[in-house]
Scaffold this motif. Structure first.
Motif, PDB file in Angstrom:
ATOM      1  N   VAL A 156      17.056 -53.318  18.498  1.00  0.00           N
ATOM      2  CA  VAL A 156      18.576 -53.205  17.748  1.00  0.00           C
ATOM      3  C   VAL A 156      18.305 -54.418  16.895  1.00  0.00           C
ATOM      4  O   VAL A 156      18.669 -55.630  17.330  1.00  0.00           O
ATOM      5  N   VAL A 157      17.990 -53.994  15.431  1.00  0.00           N
ATOM      6  CA  VAL A 157      17.818 -55.349  14.464  1.00  0.00           C
ATOM      7  C   VAL A 157      19.365 -55.710  14.594  1.00  0.00           C
ATOM      8  O   VAL A 157      19.573 -54.796  12.970  1.00  0.00           O
ATOM      9  N   ALA A 158      19.976 -56.883  13.992  1.00  0.00           N
ATOM     10  CA  ALA A 158      20.493 -57.430  13.804  1.00  0.00           C
ATOM     11  C   ALA A 158      20.714 -58.049  11.930  1.00  0.00           C
ATOM     12  O   ALA A 158      19.876 -58.383  12.009  1.00  0.00           O
ATOM     13  N   SER A 159      20.411 -57.375  10.942  1.00  0.00           N
ATOM     14  CA  SER A 159      20.334 -57.931   9.793  1.00  0.00           C
ATOM     15  C   SER A 159      21.817 -57.731   8.587  1.00  0.00           C
ATOM     16  O   SER A 159      22.391 -57.654   9.449  1.00  0.00           O
ATOM     17  N   SER A 160      21.269 -57.988   7.296  1.00  0.00           N
ATOM     18  CA  SER A 160      22.435 -58.122   6.430  1.00  0.00           C
ATOM     19  C   SER A 160      22.364 -57.361   4.545  1.00  0.00           C
ATOM     20  O   SER A 160      20.780 -57.218   4.813  1.00  0.00           O
ATOM     21  N   THR A 161      23.033 -56.929   4.639  1.00  0.00           N
ATOM     22  CA  THR A 161      23.503 -56.149   3.003  1.00  0.00           C
ATOM     23  C   THR A 161      23.005 -57.259   2.403  1.00  0.00           C
ATOM     24  O   THR A 161      22.911 -56.831   1.144  1.00  0.00           O
ATOM     25  N   CYS A 197      24.520 -55.735   8.136  1.00  0.00           N
ATOM     26  CA  CYS A 197      26.187 -55.433   7.972  1.00  0.00           C
ATOM     27  C   CYS A 197      26.564 -55.717   6.529  1.00  0.00           C
ATOM     28  O   CYS A 197      25.438 -57.171   6.761  1.00  0.00           O
ATOM     29  N   ALA A 198      27.555 -55.228   6.385  1.00  0.00           N
ATOM     30  CA  ALA A 198      28.346 -56.756   5.260  1.00  0.00           C
ATOM     31  C   ALA A 198      29.242 -57.647   5.686  1.00  0.00           C
ATOM     32  O   ALA A 198      28.744 -58.204   7.107  1.00  0.00           O
ATOM     33  N   TRP A 199      29.727 -58.693   5.032  1.00  0.00           N
ATOM     34  CA  TRP A 199      30.175 -59.540   5.443  1.00  0.00           C
ATOM     35  C   TRP A 199      31.446 -59.249   6.761  1.00  0.00           C
ATOM     36  O   TRP A 199      32.339 -58.141   6.191  1.00  0.00           O
ATOM     37  N   ASP A 208      35.548 -55.164  14.703  1.00  0.00           N
ATOM     38  CA  ASP A 208      35.801 -54.562  15.798  1.00  0.00           C
ATOM     39  C   ASP A 208      34.537 -53.261  15.420  1.00  0.00           C
ATOM     40  O   ASP A 208      33.732 -53.211  16.167  1.00  0.00           O
ATOM     41  N   ASP A 209      34.180 -52.742  14.123  1.00  0.00           N
ATOM     42  CA  ASP A 209      33.257 -51.361  13.619  1.00  0.00           C
ATOM     43  C   ASP A 209      31.544 -52.231  13.942  1.00  0.00           C
ATOM     44  O   ASP A 209      31.840 -51.477  13.478  1.00  0.00           O
ATOM     45  N   CYS A 210      32.344 -53.584  13.735  1.00  0.00           N
ATOM     46  CA  CYS A 210      30.514 -53.946  13.222  1.00  0.00           C
ATOM     47  C   CYS A 210      29.837 -53.954  14.739  1.00  0.00           C
ATOM     48  O   CYS A 210      28.778 -52.824  15.025  1.00  0.00           O
ATOM     49  N   LEU A 211      31.155 -53.751  15.739  1.00  0.00           N
ATOM     50  CA  LEU A 211      29.975 -54.500  17.058  1.00  0.00           C
ATOM     51  C   LEU A 211      30.075 -52.953  17.707  1.00  0.00           C
ATOM     52  O   LEU A 211      29.653 -52.352  18.146  1.00  0.00           O
ATOM     53  N   TYR A 253      20.362 -49.050   9.257  1.00  0.00           N
ATOM     54  CA  TYR A 253      21.905 -48.159   8.096  1.00  0.00           C
ATOM     55  C   TYR A 253      23.061 -49.241   7.549  1.00  0.00           C
ATOM     56  O   TYR A 253      21.986 -50.421   7.325  1.00  0.00           O
ATOM     57  N   ASN A 254      23.850 -49.467   6.769  1.00  0.00           N
ATOM     58  CA  ASN A 254      24.409 -50.301   6.195  1.00  0.00           C
ATOM     59  C   ASN A 254      25.636 -50.277   6.910  1.00  0.00           C
ATOM     60  O   ASN A 254      26.331 -49.090   6.718  1.00  0.00           O
ATOM     61  N   VAL A 255      26.026 -51.267   7.832  1.00  0.00           N
ATOM     62  CA  VAL A 255      27.234 -50.567   8.550  1.00  0.00           C
ATOM     63  C   VAL A 255      28.241 -51.659   7.163  1.00  0.00           C
ATOM     64  O   VAL A 255      28.267 -53.005   7.605  1.00  0.00           O
ATOM     65  N   VAL A 256      29.035 -51.071   6.758  1.00  0.00           N
ATOM     66  CA  VAL A 256      29.997 -51.100   5.949  1.00  0.00           C
ATOM     67  C   VAL A 256      31.079 -50.610   6.174  1.00  0.00           C
ATOM     68  O   VAL A 256      31.283 -49.278   6.325  1.00  0.00           O
TER      69      VAL A 256
END
Lengths: 337, 322
Positions: free
Chosen positions: B116-121, B176-178, B213-216, B231-234
């Motif tokens: 699982v890799v953390a990235s950013s929009t 993830c978004a900001w 919380d949603d991000c986690l 996935y875009n986590v927004v």
């Protein structure tokens, strides 16, 4: 530490139920956030049923709402400031309404014809001729459609990229329903049942000079037709007469314009001679004619790949717009109506 | 595959790393968590075992592989990225790109089955020619002047290539978004934390956030269940910058773009730059991401963009908004 000593006892324990646990935590948090809101809503309903309103000089409901709004962040949730996913601000549109009405009725005296044939209750892709550097035509068509309730939702107009890149233009246009012209945006709008006004001539239409007026340019590469086929919405040709004279571009200066990021600097009878005042459009008489809608819902989605069909429909649309334009031009007594 | 028995988290000191370690280790059920970073975070709970590995070290791959094999690590969460870009371009590149490369080599050697890799929009890049909503398949165009974004784009390419070569491994990339919320803190949050917020004169883009919380939640699900893909986590909804500031009772401090960029360039050259000039492009153009794919896979977020923002604002200046 070198050796993390951890119990391995979990191996034969029943498998955890992550779905259930996560859902439970989610529901709990939703409840904490929503309970107060719900309670306030119920209280408001209760109050409005029991208290007499307005007649005795005290507007209880207004008082209640203002108290609720002061309740910190809970109240902030119900602030009316809200935009839709494309940035249209209903409050701003409402504020702009008197101005737009004046622009349509007093300044340009816009006349609409052929609206009876429009498909009701479903989104349409309007295809219009484009003119002038400033997207007045899109704004006017959208406002006319919205005012006469010819579209199920607030219709949007597509705007060229470079215009959205200009400072101040971007927030202004976005609030009033402008959306960047690209296929993804148009499809997303149409799928969420919002009509779209497109100008497939693109920059070629906006940058033509006065002696080319009312000659409809090539309709791009058929992106409009493809979008309509993919979303199965009708295409409606629209002719706008009068917009060409609002900003008659006598000739364009291209060399100096590159430096400030514009495609060209237009020279009109009033611009740049009168400075910013020259950006005020001339009060020509406008006529908006809707043509016969072209249905696409009988076509299979694969028809989008059929280049010949797409270009035939594209040309058919262009001809329909041109025909309607010529009709309007013949009918008008003079530019100023 | 059932929930993994041992999860390794790189970048334990990052926000996601630490919080995820705490969440996962609190679950019990035989789930073990192994934290990897340069230093142990001082607030971390005792029960999370910690291993010191420097990802930029040339022998990091062998060391990680040995560690993963010994601990029988089944899932790896990669969050070892800089919270804020540093003026040291080389060091950033070493950690974000080469560090990821080392980790990927180790994962391959130890046959780790889930990554699982953390990235950013932010990697999509702010541009005037972006569509309103960017889908996961949109190319990552990054930002031409921001080396930190460029490194991350390169990192994502490495991860995607690794995933292509190993079809049996589950690779999840969460862009993830900001992140906004009561406890998350980074450069972006700092920009919005004061009562005066610098904006670009004449521009007012729509912004979107995601609540911490949603991000986690998304990360937790990606670790515990099979959620392959990008996935875009927004959070749902988007608000213009001006409206966000109005909601929070903050004052916008608009500055013309050329001036802003000139000052920031100067500041970053003297190494006091904060934030870099490129950051202001994110307050100027559109870079909204489409969240439907993640909402279908992970469930609808609890907080909308507006609620995430209000949660952040309310927790920062609670007294003022009471």
């Amino acid at each position: 530490m070198s050796e993390p000593h951890l119990p391995e006892s979990g191996e034969d324990a029943p498998a955890p139920d992550p779905e259930g646990a996560a859902a439970e935590a989610r529901a709990r948090r939703r409840l904490e956030g929503g309970l107060l809101q719900e309670a306030l809503g119920a209280l408001r309903a209760e109050l409005s049923a029991r208290l007499p309103s307005g007649e005795h000089g005290v507007d209880w409901m207004a008082l209640f709402d203002s108290l609720r709004r002061r309740l910190g962040s809970t109240g902030m949730r119900s602030l009316p400031a809200e935009v839709d996913e494309f940035g249209l601000d209903r409050a701003a549109l409402e504020r702009a309404r008197p101005w737009l009405d004046a622009l349509l009725d007093r300044w340009w005296r816009v006349e609409v014809s052929g609206a009876d044939a429009l498909p009701r209750g479903q989104p349409c892709l309007f295809v219009a001729n484009h003119s002038g550097l400033l997207p007045w035509d899109g704004l006017v068509i959208c406002h006319a459609l919205g005012r006469e309730r010819l579209a199920p939702e607030a219709p949007r107009f597509l705007v060229e990229d470079w215009l959205l890149g200009l400072p101040f233009a971007q927030p202004f246009l976005t609030r009033l329903g402008g959306v960047r012209a690209c296929r993804e945006n148009a499809e997303r709008l149409l799928r969420t049942r919002r009509s779209v006004v497109a100008f497939p001539e693109g920059a070629k239409g906006a940058t033509k000079v006065f002696r080319q007026r009312y000659r409809v340019q090539r309709f791009g590469r058929g992106g409009v037709v493809r979008t309509a086929i993919a979303t199965r919405v009708p295409l409606v040709p629209v002719a706008v007469v009068g917009a060409e004279e609002a900003h008659p571009v006598l000739f364009k200066v291209e060399s100096a314009a590159r430096a400030i990021g514009l495609p060209f600097v237009p020279v009109t009878p009033t611009f740049p001679w009168l400075g910013p005042l020259g950006l005020v459009p001339l009060p020509s008489k406008w006529w908006i004619g809707f043509g016969e809608p072209v249905r696409t819902d009988e076509l299979v989605p694969e028809a989008e790949q059929d280049e010949l069909l797409v270009s035939r429909l594209n040309e058919q649309l262009r001809a329909a717009v041109q025909e309607r334009l010529d009709e309007g031009l013949r009918a008008r007594p003079s530019v100023w109506g | 595959m059932h929930a993994p028995g041992c999860v390794a988290i790189t970048g334990l000191r990052s926000f996601v790393g630490q919080r995820l370690a705490e969440r996962l280790s609190a679950r019990g059920h035989g789930l073990r968590v192994l934290g990897i970073d340069l230093r142990r975070p001082w607030r971390l709970e005792r029960r999370v075992p910690f291993e010191r590995v420097d990802l930029t070290d040339p022998s990091a791959n062998a060391r990680l592989a040995e560690l993963f094999a010994r601990e029988r690590v089944e899932a790896v969460v990669h969050t070892a990225f800089r919270r804020d870009p540093t003026p040291d371009l080389e060091a950033d590149h070493e950690l974000e790109t080469i560090g990821t490369l080392h980790l990927l080599h180790a994962c391959a050697a130890a046959k780790v089955s889930r990554l699982v890799v953390a990235s950013s929009t932010m990697l999509y890049g702010p541009r005037p020619d972006n569509p309103q909503y960017l889908s996961e398949s949109h190319p990552l165009r990054g930002h031409p002047d921001a080396h930190c974004i460029r490194n991350r784009v390169e990192m994502e390419e490495l991860v995607a290539e690794w995933g292509r070569k190993r079809p049996d491994a589950d690779v999840t990339v969460l862009r993830c978004a900001w992140v906004m919320g009561p406890s998350h803190w980074d450069r972006v949050v700092r920009h919005f934390a004061g009562s005066l917020v610098t904006t670009v004169l004449g521009y007012d883009p729509l912004l979107q956030f995601v609540h911490e919380d949603d991000c986690l939640d998304a990360f937790e699900q990606a670790v515990l269940e099979r959620r392959r893909g990008v996935y875009n986590v927004v959070a749902p909804g988007a608000l213009p910058l001006s409206m966000l500031l109005r909601l929070a009772g903050k004052t916008a401090l608009p500055a013309p773009a050329p001036l802003l960029y000139r000052i920031r360039d100067l500041a970053s050259r003297t190494q006091t730059g904060d934030p870099p000039a490129a950051f202001y492009d994110y307050l100027r153009w559109l870079w909204l991401a489409e969240g439907e794919r993640a909402w279908n896979a992970f469930g609808e977020p609890v907080y909308s963009t507006r609620e995430a923002w209000i949660s952040f604002v309310a927790s920062r200046r609670m007294r003022q908004y009471r």
